[in-house]
Design an enzyme around this catalytic site. Structure first.
Site, short mmCIF file in Angstrom:
data_model
loop_
_atom_site.label_atom_id
_atom_site.label_comp_id
_atom_site.label_asym_id
_atom_site.label_seq_id
_atom_site.Cartn_x
_atom_site.Cartn_y
_atom_site.Cartn_z
CB THR A 192 -0.85 -0.03 1.38
OG1 THR A 192 -1.39 1.23 1.60
CG2 THR A 192 -0.18 -0.58 2.51
CB CYS A 199 -4.22 4.59 -4.25
SG CYS A 199 -5.24 3.50 -3.28
#
Length: 230
Positions: free
Chosen positions: A83, A197
């Site tokens: 992430t 992202c």
């Protein structure tokens, strides 16, 4: 082959993509029956998301360090934080273990520089777009000029990530909204756009942008394949 340690579940939608890309990469390099040696610690993202929006980064850092140490103890030779947002605590995680951490921004920046591009737009969570931990690394370590969307566009990008993409919802109207945000970044001078992202790659594709897009998920996983086969 070295063993890849994955800190995942943030969200599991993108962690599943990491697993797929890693195994496809190893198979392509090693042959049809080859697959990646990997370990994954997968969080309950509902707990992580609540702490993020509460601003409790200290608690999040403790959890990330715990996950990293578990993977190291399990035999991982390298760590990936699956992430972008949670790279806020990458320095603390790296300092807490004795194995290397592959930072998601580095292979992305290297690919951008190889394409002889410098001014880039950044899409991601509000944390990634607005805080300095990610933009700072791109600027200070790699010399990139980073643009972020205007405030209303940042709100849209963030909302779609947390309300839709992490839940596996891919909506045409959200794709159109992202296209518009990307177009405004390009109009502001962006020569490329970073999908900062790991879920955004579920929503947009190269044809959604007038300039090259750099998918951090794919580039991070590919760097891990290179390391594993070192």
């Amino acid at each position: 082959m070295r063993t890849i340690g994955l800190i995942g579940g943030m969200s599991w939608e993108s962690s599943a993509e990491y697993y797929r890309i890693l195994n496809e990469g190893i198979r392509d390099r090693r042959g049809p029956t080859a697959s990646a040696k990997c370990l994954m610690w997968s969080f309950d993202f509902s707990e992580i998301e609540a702490l993020q929006h509460a601003g409790d980064w200290a608690a999040l850092t403790e959890r990330m360090i715990d996950a990293a140490r578990r993977l190291e103890s399990g035999g991982a030779d390298v760590l990936l934080i699956c992430t972008n947002t949670m790279h806020r605590m990458a320095p603390a995680v790296e300092a807490a273990v004795g194995i290397p951490l592959l930072h998601i921004a580095d292979p992305t920046a290297e690919r951008i520089k190889a394409a002889v591009l410098r001014k880039v737009g950044l899409l991601g969570t509000a944390f990634t777009m607005e805080q300095g931990f990610y933009k700072g690394r791109l600027t200070e370590r790699h010399g990139l000029d980073v643009l972020i969307p205007e405030a209303t566009d940042r709100e849209t990008v963030h909302r779609v990530i947390y309300e839709e993409l992490v839940a596996g919802k891919v909506r045409p109207e959200s794709r159109e909204a992202y296209r518009a945000v990307i177009a405004r970044l390009v109009a502001a001078g962006a020569e490329a756009v970073i999908l900062g992202c790991t879920e955004i790659m579920l929503l947009v594709e190269p044809q959604d942008s007038a300039v090259p897009m750099f998918d951090t998920t794919a580039l991070h996983a590919a760097a891990a394949v290179d390391f594993a086969l070192g």
